[in-house]
Design an enzyme around this catalytic site. Structure first.
Site, PDB file in Angstrom:
ATOM      1  N   ILE A  32       0.829  -1.216   0.000  1.00  0.00           N
ATOM      2  CA  ILE A  32       0.000   0.000   0.000  1.00  0.00           C
ATOM      3  C   ILE A  32       0.865   1.269   0.000  1.00  0.00           C
ATOM      4  O   ILE A  32       0.399   2.336  -0.424  1.00  0.00           O
ATOM      5  CB  ILE A  32      -0.967  -0.017   1.210  1.00  0.00           C
ATOM      6  CG1 ILE A  32      -2.168   0.866   0.947  1.00  0.00           C
ATOM      7  CG2 ILE A  32      -0.247   0.367   2.497  1.00  0.00           C
ATOM      8  CD1 ILE A  32      -3.301   0.666   1.948  1.00  0.00           C
ATOM      9  N   ASN A  49      11.364  -8.607   7.243  1.00  0.00           N
ATOM     10  CA  ASN A  49      11.636  -8.066   8.567  1.00  0.00           C
ATOM     11  C   ASN A  49      11.005  -8.983   9.602  1.00  0.00           C
ATOM     12  O   ASN A  49       9.880  -9.448   9.416  1.00  0.00           O
ATOM     13  CB  ASN A  49      11.044  -6.654   8.685  1.00  0.00           C
ATOM     14  CG  ASN A  49      11.645  -5.697   7.663  1.00  0.00           C
ATOM     15  OD1 ASN A  49      12.853  -5.670   7.467  1.00  0.00           O
ATOM     16  ND2 ASN A  49      10.798  -4.930   6.988  1.00  0.00           N
ATOM     17  N   GLU A  70       6.438  -4.576  11.128  1.00  0.00           N
ATOM     18  CA  GLU A  70       5.199  -3.887  11.500  1.00  0.00           C
ATOM     19  C   GLU A  70       4.005  -4.825  11.514  1.00  0.00           C
ATOM     20  O   GLU A  70       3.138  -4.731  12.391  1.00  0.00           O
ATOM     21  CB  GLU A  70       4.927  -2.738  10.522  1.00  0.00           C
ATOM     22  CG  GLU A  70       5.917  -1.595  10.641  1.00  0.00           C
ATOM     23  CD  GLU A  70       5.704  -0.539   9.570  1.00  0.00           C
ATOM     24  OE1 GLU A  70       4.611  -0.498   8.959  1.00  0.00           O
ATOM     25  OE2 GLU A  70       6.639   0.238   9.337  1.00  0.00           O
ATOM     26  N   VAL A  71       3.917  -5.675  10.517  1.00  0.00           N
ATOM     27  CA  VAL A  71       2.755  -6.562  10.403  1.00  0.00           C
ATOM     28  C   VAL A  71       3.187  -7.979  10.797  1.00  0.00           C
ATOM     29  O   VAL A  71       4.067  -8.560  10.147  1.00  0.00           O
ATOM     30  CB  VAL A  71       2.198  -6.546   8.966  1.00  0.00           C
ATOM     31  CG1 VAL A  71       0.990  -7.488   8.858  1.00  0.00           C
ATOM     32  CG2 VAL A  71       1.812  -5.132   8.548  1.00  0.00           C
ATOM     33  N   HIS A 116       5.887 -11.960   5.686  1.00  0.00           N
ATOM     34  CA  HIS A 116       5.764 -11.474   4.313  1.00  0.00           C
ATOM     35  C   HIS A 116       7.151 -11.190   3.762  1.00  0.00           C
ATOM     36  O   HIS A 116       8.058 -10.773   4.497  1.00  0.00           O
ATOM     37  CB  HIS A 116       4.912 -10.199   4.241  1.00  0.00           C
ATOM     38  CG  HIS A 116       5.284  -9.139   5.224  1.00  0.00           C
ATOM     39  ND1 HIS A 116       4.946  -9.213   6.565  1.00  0.00           N
ATOM     40  CD2 HIS A 116       5.975  -7.986   5.090  1.00  0.00           C
ATOM     41  CE1 HIS A 116       5.406  -8.144   7.196  1.00  0.00           C
ATOM     42  NE2 HIS A 116       6.045  -7.381   6.325  1.00  0.00           N
ATOM     43  N   HIS A 156       9.046  -8.842   1.046  1.00  0.00           N
ATOM     44  CA  HIS A 156       8.964  -7.682   0.160  1.00  0.00           C
ATOM     45  C   HIS A 156       9.797  -7.974  -1.089  1.00  0.00           C
ATOM     46  O   HIS A 156      10.980  -8.333  -0.969  1.00  0.00           O
ATOM     47  CB  HIS A 156       9.573  -6.438   0.819  1.00  0.00           C
ATOM     48  CG  HIS A 156       8.922  -5.985   2.090  1.00  0.00           C
ATOM     49  ND1 HIS A 156       8.093  -4.889   2.150  1.00  0.00           N
ATOM     50  CD2 HIS A 156       8.997  -6.448   3.363  1.00  0.00           C
ATOM     51  CE1 HIS A 156       7.698  -4.688   3.399  1.00  0.00           C
ATOM     52  NE2 HIS A 156       8.235  -5.626   4.158  1.00  0.00           N
TER      53      HIS A 156
HETATM   54  P1  5GP Z   1       6.981  -4.692   7.614  1.00  0.00           P
HETATM   55  O1  5GP Z   1       7.499  -3.430   8.219  1.00  0.00           O
HETATM   56  O2  5GP Z   1       6.107  -5.462   8.567  1.00  0.00           O
HETATM   57  O3  5GP Z   1       8.058  -5.551   7.000  1.00  0.00           O
HETATM   58  O4  5GP Z   1       6.130  -4.250   6.365  1.00  0.00           O
HETATM   59  C1  5GP Z   1       4.743  -4.097   6.382  1.00  0.00           C
HETATM   60  C2  5GP Z   1       4.348  -3.575   5.023  1.00  0.00           C
HETATM   61  O5  5GP Z   1       2.950  -3.730   4.898  1.00  0.00           O
HETATM   62  C3  5GP Z   1       4.664  -2.099   4.799  1.00  0.00           C
HETATM   63  O6  5GP Z   1       5.501  -1.955   3.660  1.00  0.00           O
HETATM   64  C4  5GP Z   1       3.278  -1.456   4.597  1.00  0.00           C
HETATM   65  O7  5GP Z   1       3.285  -0.445   3.620  1.00  0.00           O
HETATM   66  C5  5GP Z   1       2.445  -2.645   4.174  1.00  0.00           C
HETATM   67  N1  5GP Z   1       1.022  -2.543   4.538  1.00  0.00           N
HETATM   68  C6  5GP Z   1       0.522  -2.199   5.754  1.00  0.00           C
HETATM   69  N2  5GP Z   1      -0.830  -2.214   5.729  1.00  0.00           N
HETATM   70  C7  5GP Z   1      -1.181  -2.593   4.466  1.00  0.00           C
HETATM   71  C8  5GP Z   1      -2.437  -2.801   3.831  1.00  0.00           C
HETATM   72  O8  5GP Z   1      -3.507  -2.645   4.417  1.00  0.00           O
HETATM   73  N3  5GP Z   1      -2.408  -3.198   2.536  1.00  0.00           N
HETATM   74  C9  5GP Z   1      -1.220  -3.381   1.857  1.00  0.00           C
HETATM   75  N4  5GP Z   1      -1.326  -3.765   0.575  1.00  0.00           N
HETATM   76  N5  5GP Z   1      -0.020  -3.204   2.433  1.00  0.00           N
HETATM   77  C10 5GP Z   1      -0.003  -2.813   3.725  1.00  0.00           C
END
Ligand code: 5GP
Length: 127
Positions: A36, A97, A105-106, A110, A112
Site C-alpha cells: 500500500i 523483517n 510492522e505486520v 511477508h 517484500h
Molecule cells: P513490515 O514493516 O512489517 O516488513 O512491512 C509491512 C508492510 O505492509 C509495509 O511496507 C506497509 O506499507 C504494508 N502494509 C501495511 N498495511 C497494508 C495494507 O492494508 N495493505 C497493503 N497492501 N499493504 C499494507
C-alpha cells in the site's frame, strides 16, 4: 518459545477478504499483492496463507507444500513484474523483517519484492 499469531493482523484480514488488496497472484498456499505504500516502482508482498508470524516461523513449521508454493510464487512474481535478472530484468531486492530488531510492522510473515530502480545499500549503516 512458541510463536503467537494474532488473527486480527492486517494481512490476516486481507486473507479473509475483510480488507481489499491489489492482488498480483493467488495460489493454493500463497498470496502476492502490491504494498500500500510502495518504496520502489515495483513493491510486491508475498505472504503464505497459513498463520506464520516470521520467516523463521514459516521455515520451521510450514509444510513442504506451503514452502514449495511460496518459493515458486516468489519466482513467478519476479517473472510477472519483469524483475528477473536472468531473463532480461534488472534485478530486485527481497527483504523480510522479523521481530523488534527487524522492525516488523505486520506480524504475518511477508517477503517484500522491490525493484524497478537501483535499490542502494542493503542496510542503513546506523540507527
Ligand atoms: P513490515 O514493516 O512489517 O516488513 O512491512 C509491512 C508492510 O505492509 C509495509 O511496507 C506497509 O506499507 C504494508 N502494509 C501495511 N498495511 C497494508 C495494507 O492494508 N495493505 C497493503 N497492501 N499493504 C499494507
Amino acid at each position: 518459545m512458541p510463536y503467537v499469531y494474532d488473527p486480527q493482523n492486517i494481512f490476516a484480514r486481507i486473507l479473509r477478504g475483510e480488507i481489499p488488496n491489489r492482488t498480483v497472484l493467488e495460489t493454493a498456499h500463497s498470496l502476492a499483492f502490491h504494498d500500500i505504500g510502495p518504496q520502489a516502482p515495483v513493491h510486491v508482498l508475498v505472504i503464505p496463507k497459513g498463520p506464520y508470524v516470521t520467516y523463521d516461523h514459516f521455515c520451521r513449521d510450514a509444510s513442504d507444500a506451503e514452502l514449495a508454493d511460496f518459493a515458486r510464487t516468489v519466482a513467478r512474481i519476479c517473472e510477472m513484474t519483469g524483475l528477473q535478472p536472468g531473463e532480461g530484468g534488472l534485478g530486485f531486492r527481497a527483504i523480510t523483517n522479523a521481530g523488534e530488531h527487524g522492525v516488523q510492522e505486520v506480524p504475518h510473515f511477508h517477503l517484500h519484492i522491490l525493484g524497478g530502480r537501483p535499490m542502494g545499500r542493503m542496510v542503513a549503516q546506523s540507527g
